[in-house]
Design a protein around this motif. Structure first.
Motif, PDB file in Angstrom:
ATOM      1  N   UNK A 159       5.739 -17.126 -45.246  1.00 22.80           N
ATOM      2  CA  UNK A 159       6.928 -17.589 -44.540  1.00 22.80           C
ATOM      3  C   UNK A 159       7.554 -16.486 -43.692  1.00 22.80           C
ATOM      4  N   UNK A 160       6.808 -15.382 -43.522  1.00 20.59           N
ATOM      5  CA  UNK A 160       7.237 -14.311 -42.632  1.00 20.59           C
ATOM      6  C   UNK A 160       6.938 -14.677 -41.186  1.00 20.59           C
ATOM      7  N   UNK A 161       5.769 -15.269 -40.973  1.00 18.89           N
ATOM      8  CA  UNK A 161       5.340 -15.596 -39.613  1.00 18.89           C
ATOM      9  C   UNK A 161       5.332 -17.092 -39.316  1.00 18.89           C
ATOM     10  N   UNK A 162       5.579 -17.926 -40.310  1.00 14.94           N
ATOM     11  CA  UNK A 162       5.543 -19.375 -40.101  1.00 14.94           C
ATOM     12  C   UNK A 162       6.506 -20.047 -41.073  1.00 14.94           C
ATOM     13  N   UNK A 163       6.972 -21.242 -40.709  1.00 14.58           N
ATOM     14  CA  UNK A 163       7.917 -21.950 -41.567  1.00 14.58           C
ATOM     15  C   UNK A 163       7.483 -23.379 -41.868  1.00 14.58           C
ATOM     16  N   UNK A 164       6.178 -23.660 -41.706  1.00 18.17           N
ATOM     17  CA  UNK A 164       5.657 -25.000 -41.997  1.00 18.17           C
ATOM     18  C   UNK A 164       5.424 -25.139 -43.498  1.00 18.17           C
ATOM     19  N   UNK A 165       6.523 -25.156 -44.241  1.00 20.61           N
ATOM     20  CA  UNK A 165       6.490 -25.069 -45.699  1.00 20.61           C
ATOM     21  C   UNK A 165       5.625 -26.160 -46.322  1.00 20.61           C
ATOM     22  N   UNK A 166       5.900 -27.399 -45.995  1.00 19.13           N
ATOM     23  CA  UNK A 166       5.198 -28.504 -46.652  1.00 19.13           C
ATOM     24  C   UNK A 166       3.702 -28.455 -46.384  1.00 19.13           C
ATOM     25  N   UNK A 167       3.319 -28.118 -45.169  1.00 22.38           N
ATOM     26  CA  UNK A 167       1.898 -28.062 -44.835  1.00 22.38           C
ATOM     27  C   UNK A 167       1.208 -26.925 -45.571  1.00 22.38           C
ATOM     28  N   UNK A 168       1.842 -25.759 -45.615  1.00 22.37           N
ATOM     29  CA  UNK A 168       1.253 -24.627 -46.325  1.00 22.37           C
ATOM     30  C   UNK A 168       1.094 -24.932 -47.816  1.00 22.37           C
ATOM     31  N   UNK A 169       2.089 -25.555 -48.411  1.00 17.44           N
ATOM     32  CA  UNK A 169       2.013 -25.879 -49.834  1.00 17.44           C
ATOM     33  C   UNK A 169       0.878 -26.859 -50.098  1.00 17.44           C
ATOM     34  N   UNK A 170       0.736 -27.854 -49.247  1.00 17.89           N
ATOM     35  CA  UNK A 170      -0.333 -28.834 -49.415  1.00 17.89           C
ATOM     36  C   UNK A 170      -1.700 -28.168 -49.353  1.00 17.89           C
ATOM     37  N   UNK A 171      -1.891 -27.291 -48.374  1.00 17.95           N
ATOM     38  CA  UNK A 171      -3.174 -26.609 -48.201  1.00 17.95           C
ATOM     39  C   UNK A 171      -3.440 -25.669 -49.380  1.00 17.95           C
ATOM     40  N   UNK A 172      -2.420 -24.992 -49.838  1.00 22.19           N
ATOM     41  CA  UNK A 172      -2.530 -24.102 -50.991  1.00 22.19           C
ATOM     42  C   UNK A 172      -2.976 -24.882 -52.228  1.00 22.19           C
ATOM     43  N   UNK A 173      -2.313 -25.990 -52.492  1.00 19.05           N
ATOM     44  CA  UNK A 173      -2.632 -26.768 -53.685  1.00 19.05           C
ATOM     45  C   UNK A 173      -4.016 -27.406 -53.591  1.00 19.05           C
ATOM     46  N   UNK A 174      -4.412 -27.820 -52.410  1.00 21.35           N
ATOM     47  CA  UNK A 174      -5.762 -28.370 -52.231  1.00 21.35           C
ATOM     48  C   UNK A 174      -6.818 -27.332 -52.603  1.00 21.35           C
ATOM     49  N   UNK A 175      -6.579 -26.082 -52.217  1.00 26.38           N
ATOM     50  CA  UNK A 175      -7.560 -25.038 -52.505  1.00 26.38           C
ATOM     51  C   UNK A 175      -7.508 -24.597 -53.963  1.00 26.38           C
ATOM     52  N   UNK A 176      -6.338 -24.637 -54.576  1.00 19.73           N
ATOM     53  CA  UNK A 176      -6.256 -24.379 -56.009  1.00 19.73           C
ATOM     54  C   UNK A 176      -7.066 -25.418 -56.778  1.00 19.73           C
ATOM     55  N   UNK A 177      -7.034 -26.652 -56.312  1.00 18.07           N
ATOM     56  CA  UNK A 177      -7.804 -27.713 -56.965  1.00 18.07           C
ATOM     57  C   UNK A 177      -9.298 -27.442 -56.858  1.00 18.07           C
ATOM     58  N   UNK A 178      -9.737 -26.974 -55.688  1.00 14.52           N
ATOM     59  CA  UNK A 178     -11.154 -26.647 -55.498  1.00 14.52           C
ATOM     60  C   UNK A 178     -11.570 -25.513 -56.430  1.00 14.52           C
ATOM     61  N   UNK A 179     -10.765 -24.453 -56.453  1.00 18.66           N
ATOM     62  CA  UNK A 179     -11.087 -23.299 -57.297  1.00 18.66           C
ATOM     63  C   UNK A 179     -11.139 -23.685 -58.764  1.00 18.66           C
ATOM     64  N   UNK A 180     -10.210 -24.535 -59.181  1.00 16.08           N
ATOM     65  CA  UNK A 180     -10.186 -24.978 -60.576  1.00 16.08           C
ATOM     66  C   UNK A 180     -11.424 -25.801 -60.906  1.00 16.08           C
ATOM     67  N   UNK A 181     -11.777 -26.705 -60.002  1.00 14.86           N
ATOM     68  CA  UNK A 181     -12.959 -27.547 -60.228  1.00 14.86           C
ATOM     69  C   UNK A 181     -14.227 -26.710 -60.321  1.00 14.86           C
ATOM     70  N   UNK A 182     -14.329 -25.679 -59.468  1.00 16.17           N
ATOM     71  CA  UNK A 182     -15.531 -24.850 -59.429  1.00 16.17           C
ATOM     72  C   UNK A 182     -15.455 -23.661 -60.378  1.00 16.17           C
ATOM     73  N   UNK A 183     -14.307 -23.507 -61.047  1.00 16.43           N
ATOM     74  CA  UNK A 183     -14.087 -22.389 -61.966  1.00 16.43           C
ATOM     75  C   UNK A 183     -14.283 -21.041 -61.277  1.00 16.43           C
ATOM     76  N   UNK A 184     -13.681 -20.918 -60.097  1.00 12.81           N
ATOM     77  CA  UNK A 184     -13.728 -19.677 -59.338  1.00 12.81           C
ATOM     78  C   UNK A 184     -12.319 -19.084 -59.235  1.00 12.81           C
ATOM     79  N   UNK A 185     -12.207 -17.760 -59.186  1.00  9.27           N
ATOM     80  CA  UNK A 185     -10.888 -17.146 -58.980  1.00  9.27           C
ATOM     81  C   UNK A 185     -10.401 -17.367 -57.552  1.00  9.27           C
ATOM     82  N   UNK A 186      -9.111 -17.165 -57.353  1.00  9.48           N
ATOM     83  CA  UNK A 186      -8.507 -17.324 -56.036  1.00  9.48           C
ATOM     84  C   UNK A 186      -8.010 -15.978 -55.518  1.00  9.48           C
ATOM     85  N   UNK A 187      -8.057 -15.823 -54.217  1.00 13.74           N
ATOM     86  CA  UNK A 187      -7.497 -14.650 -53.534  1.00 13.74           C
ATOM     87  C   UNK A 187      -6.244 -15.125 -52.828  1.00 13.74           C
TER      88      UNK A 187
END
Length: 263
Positions: free
Chosen positions: A99-127
């Motif tokens: 949120x330093x360079x962008x303020x599209x909060x809802x979109x960023x949260x959605x994309x973040x959670x989508x990738x957390x779901x992928x990492x969880x399903x594949x049992x991979x760590x996240x960066x």
């Protein structure tokens, strides 16, 4: 002494003309492994080519929060498919909130959670990339940990948070990775955080080609060989030897990313 640079971007044009020389320097400096991050799935082919050219490179696939606007209907499936396509892939990311360079909060949260779901399903760590967003990232990770438990794991990369924020993510089981910013003269907050991280959660990185450490700050391009300066500064801050920092951070990186240095 063996070191692992846990966050690099070597596919950038700044490395196009002399990558062989850059590799020679990181080998001379004792860098035995590197984890290449990804800011957009469109980078996958170029990063994969580097990993296949240099076997000491493992890599990730994901979408950076500042590229959240590029998320499409098939992006999640594309990331998942790519993550399953190569044994050198060890993480999903980099992802997170900025949120330093962008303020599209809802979109960023959605994309973040989508990738957390992928990492969880594949049992991979996240960066995780987190800038001016620590409370929000903490809230999201807390929610995921409550649902998924220890399957949600990873690293807060290029960490610049306060000691209080650092403790939040340590309590969530995350590793904390410090970059060249910890060497900057006025980086007192980052240095205070570096002093408090438990040894078994500490990682080092360059985030090259960005953030050249002291004494290389005058150089426009950072490179993996300079991760030793980060290790030296952490040793100074924590009252340890450089060898202790190297051994511990290398062990931690192997544990988090499932790396084997005997290959």
């Amino acid at each position: 002494m063996r070191l692992i640079d846990t966050h690099v971007h070597l596919n950038f044009d700044l490395f196009r003309t002399d990558l062989a020389a850059v590799r020679s320097r990181w080998q001379t400096a004792g860098i035995v492994h590197l984890v290449h991050s990804c800011v957009h799935p469109g980078e996958f082919a170029s990063i994969q080519a580097l990993a296949h050219q240099f076997p000491e490179i493992s890599f990730a696939v994901g979408l950076h929060p500042l590229d959240a606007c590029k998320w499409e209907q098939n992006t999640a499936e594309k990331i998942k498919s790519l993550a399953n396509s190569d044994h050198q892939i060890v993480a999903i990311g980099e992802m997170g909130l900025d949120f330093y360079k962008a303020n599209n909060y809802e979109q960023q949260v959605m994309v973040f959670e989508e990738q957390l779901a992928i990492a969880t399903e594949l049992n991979l760590p996240v960066i995780i990339h987190c800038r001016d967003a620590a409370p929000q990232v903490r809230e999201i990770l807390q929610k995921w940990r409550e649902i998924q438990g220890e399957r949600v794991r990873g690293v807060m990369h290029c960490w610049g948070g306060t000691p209080q924020e650092t403790q939040w993510f340590l309590d969530l089981g995350f590793y904390i990775s410090f970059s060249g910013t910890v060497t900057f003269k006025n980086a007192k907050t980052i240095q205070a955080s570096a002093a408090m991280v438990s040894s078994d959660r500490l990682l080092i990185e360059t985030d090259c080609p960005f953030l050249s450490p002291t004494p290389k700050r005058g150089e426009k391009r950072n490179e993996p060989a300079y991760v030793g300066y980060v290790a030296q500064q952490l040793a100074k801050i924590r009252g340890e030897t450089v060898e202790e920092i190297a051994n511990q951070t290398t062990e931690n990186a192997c544990k988090l990313f499932g790396l084997s240095l005997d290959k």
